[in-house]
Motif scaffolding. Sequence first.
Motif, PDB file in Angstrom:
ATOM      1  N   UNK A 121       0.842  -1.188   0.000  1.00  0.00           N
ATOM      2  CA  UNK A 121       0.000   0.000   0.000  1.00  0.00           C
ATOM      3  C   UNK A 121       0.881   1.244   0.000  1.00  0.00           C
ATOM      4  N   UNK A 122       0.525   2.215  -0.823  1.00  0.00           N
ATOM      5  CA  UNK A 122       1.187   3.518  -0.807  1.00  0.00           C
ATOM      6  C   UNK A 122       0.234   4.545  -0.218  1.00  0.00           C
ATOM      7  N   UNK A 123       0.783   5.684   0.210  1.00  0.00           N
ATOM      8  CA  UNK A 123      -0.011   6.710   0.865  1.00  0.00           C
ATOM      9  C   UNK A 123      -0.063   7.977   0.024  1.00  0.00           C
ATOM     10  N   UNK A 124      -0.925   8.895   0.414  1.00  0.00           N
ATOM     11  CA  UNK A 124      -1.180  10.105  -0.366  1.00  0.00           C
ATOM     12  C   UNK A 124       0.058  10.982  -0.465  1.00  0.00           C
ATOM     13  N   UNK A 125       0.171  11.686  -1.582  1.00  0.00           N
ATOM     14  CA  UNK A 125       1.185  12.713  -1.826  1.00  0.00           C
ATOM     15  C   UNK A 125       2.608  12.160  -1.841  1.00  0.00           C
ATOM     16  N   UNK A 126       2.759  10.826  -1.920  1.00  0.00           N
ATOM     17  CA  UNK A 126       4.096  10.232  -1.880  1.00  0.00           C
ATOM     18  C   UNK A 126       4.854  10.729  -0.657  1.00  0.00           C
ATOM     19  N   UNK A 127       4.145  10.830   0.471  1.00  0.00           N
ATOM     20  CA  UNK A 127       4.724  11.418   1.678  1.00  0.00           C
ATOM     21  C   UNK A 127       4.920  10.358   2.749  1.00  0.00           C
ATOM     22  N   UNK A 128       5.770  10.677   3.718  1.00  0.00           N
ATOM     23  CA  UNK A 128       5.981   9.805   4.869  1.00  0.00           C
ATOM     24  C   UNK A 128       4.914  10.080   5.922  1.00  0.00           C
ATOM     25  N   UNK A 129       4.437   9.020   6.545  1.00  0.00           N
ATOM     26  CA  UNK A 129       3.467   9.118   7.629  1.00  0.00           C
ATOM     27  C   UNK A 129       4.027   8.414   8.855  1.00  0.00           C
ATOM     28  N   UNK A 143       5.921   3.633  17.042  1.00  0.00           N
ATOM     29  CA  UNK A 143       5.565   4.324  15.795  1.00  0.00           C
ATOM     30  C   UNK A 143       6.644   4.142  14.729  1.00  0.00           C
ATOM     31  N   UNK A 144       6.204   4.056  13.476  1.00  0.00           N
ATOM     32  CA  UNK A 144       7.104   3.811  12.354  1.00  0.00           C
ATOM     33  C   UNK A 144       6.848   4.858  11.276  1.00  0.00           C
ATOM     34  N   UNK A 145       7.904   5.467  10.767  1.00  0.00           N
ATOM     35  CA  UNK A 145       7.782   6.405   9.655  1.00  0.00           C
ATOM     36  C   UNK A 145       7.883   5.632   8.349  1.00  0.00           C
ATOM     37  N   UNK A 146       6.889   5.786   7.480  1.00  0.00           N
ATOM     38  CA  UNK A 146       6.861   4.961   6.272  1.00  0.00           C
ATOM     39  C   UNK A 146       6.122   5.651   5.144  1.00  0.00           C
ATOM     40  N   UNK A 147       6.546   5.317   3.916  1.00  0.00           N
ATOM     41  CA  UNK A 147       5.829   5.705   2.703  1.00  0.00           C
ATOM     42  C   UNK A 147       5.027   4.541   2.145  1.00  0.00           C
TER      43      UNK A 147
END
Length: 549
Positions: free
Chosen positions: A275-283, A345-349
């Motif tokens: 799965x990818x997230x919006x705006x090609x951003x890290x969450x 918590x994990x930072x991921x794209x």
Amino acid sequence: MSQFPVSLKRTALVKRRHLLLAASAAALAAALPIGRSLSSTQAASGARTCSTSLAQVRFIHLGLRVAPPKKTYGRGRVRQKLAAKYALRTLKRQKASLCFRDGTILDINQRTDAVLADPAHTLVRRGEVDEHVMPGSNHAVQTAEAVASATGTQFDVLRRPGTSTFVVVEGAVLVRSKQGSVIVKTGQETTVKKGQAPTPPTAVDAQAATAWTGSIPPPASPVPENIALDANGGGVAGSSSKNPTAGHDPVYVVDGNLNTSWETDAGTTSGWVRISFAHDASYLLTAVMLDCAAAGGDQSRDLKSFQIFTSNSIIPDASLAAFTKVMEGTCLQGNSVQRFDFPAPVTARYLELVAESNYGSPVATDVAELMAVGEPKPVAPPPTPTSLPGLIPGAKGYQFQNLTFHEDVMDSDSQLAASWDWTLSGHVCGDPYANTWSGSSRTVLHWSNLPTLPTPEPGATPLPTITVPQDSDQTGAASWTVNQQGQITGTSTTSGTGTPVIFAMHFLPGPPATVELHVDLSGDTSGTEIWSPVQQTVSAPLTAYTGCP
């Protein structure tokens, strides 16, 4: 009022995921809980609870009337605890807001009558409510015309005599009447008239429709967003499915519809979906929610054991990104949404779900929905400029020299065996964003200026000679081009497994004008050659190119 059936049974074809409440008070009192909510243990692990009761009043503007079951209305109070079958009423210019045990927020507009049927159902007899559903929980808002069910979204319900309007601010909502159903997503609305099916979703200014909530203060801990949902910018970036069967495409795992599912290939019970997230951003990811049940009703296909991997790679192609395991878990068998919190918590794209086993079926494994909690919500990046006039005043073209990034090669004993640099030079005539760049690169393998390699420890495998087309310190030529999105394509003649993936070339006006290159290489191992991973941003001056006509 119309009557809606209440059922938790599975049919041979479709799970009865969304309960429809009986519209009368007597039917509401007898209604069974919806089969999509979290267990109390699971809900407590992730929800921002505001009360141990069903719900609690968190805000009142100019008044709120509250009536316990079979009692008259009395004055409502902030922090008042509410239970099943409590009735709520606001008069002209009055507003109120509740928080449910699982963290869901219900805002109530003026001139509204509502009943809290149970922890997952609210009956709106007249007026307007706006509900922020905690991801992973399940809430339904019932009117005389239809019912709206959501598992993590924000939607508005306006009930007027004979008509109900449902507006989705963000997420996806299933709106059903006895005559039909529709999925309504971000920025859409549907209207349901008495005895009719919901109208097809149409675009609407959702912010304007919910402007009345502006005077209601937000909760201390905002309800997070399901960032995996397609309506919120999430999407499928890849899967193991080679031949998805009808109704079981990977996209169904993030469509917000719990009556559809992703299914592994026929004859296999394991597989993966990215799965990818919006705006090609890290969450910043804190948890996932899974509906592990099979949409077709065969419980033996329900997902059992799984693993979650994430990647914060800047590579736009998820198939080339490096993933790290975050957690593994086991789904309880049954028709419910289950929450799994990350250890940290994990930072991921990107997020990857690996299905490992099911509950006994040799045919396939199903997953109805994958939800991800990510916060804070990122701001969309500004659009890439289509031109940069005056980047270098008077220049007809631009060039850069020796844009270089570095990688090390280790032996099997984790000692530095060699290092190499890939150096690019290129030019373009005209606008750097409107034309294609052309250039060349050279790969230099360095054997000199390295520390003396120690003798391998006993048992270590020595590193064989690394094969390159040229001798040490010679160059391997390559050609490449850059498209308008800044993505580089090309091939290198250097052998080995360390050929890098390069992307995202940006031209910055300065001063001084520069070119910036983002590099992401996951690393690789071939035999005893260990190519180290690379994540670098390098830059070089951008100068005028005099070879343009």
